[in-house]
Scaffold this motif. Structure first.
Motif, PDB file in Angstrom:
ATOM      1  N   THR A 204       0.992  -1.331  -0.122  1.00 57.50           N
ATOM      2  CA  THR A 204      -0.738  -0.254  -0.216  1.00 57.50           C
ATOM      3  C   THR A 204       1.078   0.896   0.078  1.00 57.50           C
ATOM      4  N   ALA A 205       0.670   2.634  -0.937  1.00 60.55           N
ATOM      5  CA  ALA A 205       1.039   3.451  -0.858  1.00 60.55           C
ATOM      6  C   ALA A 205       0.993   4.275   0.179  1.00 60.55           C
ATOM      7  N   ALA A 206       2.907   4.669   0.451  1.00 60.80           N
ATOM      8  CA  ALA A 206       2.471   5.322   2.366  1.00 60.80           C
ATOM      9  C   ALA A 206       1.375   6.807   1.946  1.00 60.80           C
ATOM     10  N   ASP A 207       1.127   7.176   1.128  1.00 59.82           N
ATOM     11  CA  ASP A 207      -0.189   8.412   1.647  1.00 59.82           C
ATOM     12  C   ASP A 207      -1.573   7.783   1.412  1.00 59.82           C
ATOM     13  N   THR A 208      -1.717   6.377   1.444  1.00 56.78           N
ATOM     14  CA  THR A 208      -2.707   5.372   1.531  1.00 56.78           C
ATOM     15  C   THR A 208      -2.798   5.253   3.110  1.00 56.78           C
ATOM     16  N   THR A 209      -1.345   4.721   3.079  1.00 54.13           N
ATOM     17  CA  THR A 209      -1.186   3.955   4.540  1.00 54.13           C
ATOM     18  C   THR A 209      -1.232   5.346   5.865  1.00 54.13           C
ATOM     19  N   SER A 210      -0.719   6.759   5.573  1.00 53.74           N
ATOM     20  CA  SER A 210      -0.705   7.710   7.005  1.00 53.74           C
ATOM     21  C   SER A 210      -2.289   8.293   6.887  1.00 53.74           C
ATOM     22  N   ARG A 211      -3.221   8.044   5.544  1.00 51.80           N
ATOM     23  CA  ARG A 211      -5.072   8.852   6.125  1.00 51.80           C
ATOM     24  C   ARG A 211      -5.452   7.509   6.608  1.00 51.80           C
ATOM     25  N   LEU A 212      -5.159   6.119   6.769  1.00 53.05           N
ATOM     26  CA  LEU A 212      -5.815   5.087   7.376  1.00 53.05           C
ATOM     27  C   LEU A 212      -5.353   5.511   8.570  1.00 53.05           C
TER      28      LEU A 212
END
Ligand SMILES: [Zn+2]
Length: 465
Positions: free
Chosen positions: A58-66
């Motif tokens: 999973t991309a880093a920005d998706t991870t931080s959003r989640l």
């Protein structure tokens, strides 16, 4: 990881829960509101900061959003769940070192304090509780097995010497690791044990047990394929398990149901049937028990019955291990020290009890020495002149009237060994009376370890002296 189509598992043991789900913000928000609804309905507050979000591919920005949705921190693989390193890559030696340290903590404190019999019990019980748990799921790398063996060897043989605590091996490790009835000390061979435990997974797989991971592996990798005829595939875990397929097939036989029927059907329509094969172990059970596999591994190894007699005796483990060393020709007699190229003062390797040259051997010291012969005579035991220690024991047991021959032999030999060591380390001259008093005390203690009916026999033996 989907367990079944569209179905994501929740794994919960003790106070640790893993939620597995797709990296999707809407789903994350739904889960969070379900958790919060649950918390407010039972009057609890969920501390999301104590939880960790770990993503796969999973991309880093998706991870931080989640992570923001949950208000939790971001973690990385491998993480520890129930004491096991969890990740998509093979655990490194470093990942598994906590296991080695926990074994070390439990073994090292006891190393010098216990007798050999208790250490033997400890070595197996600590490994059983700590390493076997991990070995059920993971193939331990050779380096970790080496570490564990080193610790176990040290624990078993550590001794206070003039140079401090030192491990002085009295027997080869592969002999120590044989099962007791095969002439060893029954210390677990971890590599074989690890294989046996992983074979259980393969057995579940080949027999299509109704377990989510079994379905998942069949459907993902082997749709219409023969697993052991296909190339290596899947995760490191599955590759390790599948590497054992030749071993597995050596200890199982497959019973194709209605073989002819299957053959005719497939020839007629060239379609695979839905009927699964059933795999049975060659030792005749449907379940694959790792203990049975372990014994199967040693099936061709022979050992004399005297080794079975030792472990069937009623005396304590300390004495049994001593008897094992005696029968394996491992006590440090003067003769053995000579064979180990240790130089004794004046090149004198003679018997310490009767000064009989040229050297003190197990056969001389415990059987033919004039001092020992006098001790045995009091018990009514006379050894034949010829034969090795195993043959001598068979001969004497055949003429022994009554039970507990092996216990009498073990305790009397122990007392001879003590007289001998008193001479060696304390310059106390051996006496038949000293031997006899010690034997009476030690053998008398057997009263508490045997069934009522044998007690008069113990008293009768003690009264002989
Ligand atoms: Zn002697």
């Amino acid at each position: 990881m989907p367990a079944r189509e569209g179905d994501y598992p929740v794994i919960q043991y003790a106070d640790d829960t893993i939620l597995v789900m797709p990296a999707d913000e809407t789903q994350a928000e739904t889960i969070k509101s379900i958790l919060q609804d649950y918390a407010s309905s039972v009057g609890l507050r969920i501390n999301f900061q104590k939880s960790t979000l770990i993503t796969v591919n999973t991309a880093a920005d998706t991870t931080s959003r989640l992570a923001q949705v949950f208000g939790c921190s971001i973690g990385a693989m491998p993480f520890t769940y129930l004491g096991l390193p969890m990740g998509t890559a093979r655990p490194t030696v470093a990942d598994l070192m906590p296991l080695v340290s926990s074994v070390e903590r439990k073994l090292s404190t006891a190393a010098s304090l216990l007798d050999l019999g208790s250490k033997l019990t400890l070595v197996n019980s600590v490994i059983t509780s700590l390493a076997i748990y991990v070995m059920c799921s993971i193939r331990l790398p050779p380096k970790i097995l080496d570490h564990l063996d080193k610790l176990r060897r040290y624990c078993l043989w550590a001794k206070n010497t003039n140079d401090g605590l030192k491990a002085v091996s009295l027997a080869a490790w592969d002999l120590v690791c044989r099962p007791k009835h095969k002439g060893g000390l029954g210390v677990l061979d971890l590599k074989i044990q690890n294989q046996g435990l992983l074979l259980k997974q393969l057995h579940k797989f080949y027999n299509h047990r109704d377990i989510p991971w079994v379905d998942l592996v069949w459907n993902t990798y082997y749709d219409g394929l023969v697993p052991h005829a296909s190339g290596s595939c899947g995760s490191f875990w599955w590759k390790d398990v599948m590497n054992l397929a030749p071993t597995y097939r050596a200890v199982t036989s497959v019973k194709a149901r209605d073989e002819l029927d299957v053959l005719q059907t497939s020839l007629a329509s060239l379609e695979l049937t839905e009927v699964n094969d059933a795999w049975h172990t060659v030792w005749g059970s449907d379940e694959l028990a790792s203990s049975k596999f372990y014994l199967h591994y040693f099936r061709d190894m022979e050992a004399d019955d005297v080794f079975k007699w030792i472990w069937k005796a009623k005396c304590t483990n300390k004495w049994k291990v001593f008897a094992w060393l005696l029968l394996a020709d491992r006590p440090n007699t003067q003769g053995l020290l000579k064979r180990k190229h240790m130089k004794l003062r004046d090149d004198n390797y003679a018997c310490l009890l009767c000064h009989h040259p040229p050297e003190e051997t197990v056969e001389h010291l415990f059987f033919h020495c004039e001092f020992s012969k006098a001790c045995w005579g009091k018990l009514g035991i006379a050894w034949p002149i010829h034969g090795n220690r195993v043959q001598l024991l068979h001969a004497a047991k055949n003429t022994w009237i009554g039970p507990m021959f092996m216990d009498v032999f073990i305790v009397a030999s122990w007392s001879i060994w003590k007289e001998r060591n008193n001479m060696l380390f304390r310059s106390v001259a051996p006496t038949i009376d000293g031997w006899s008093q010690r034997f009476k005390g030690d053998f008398g203690m057997m009263r508490h370890r045997i069934k009522e009916a044998l007690v008069p026999f113990v008293d009768q033996i003690v009264a002989l002296l």
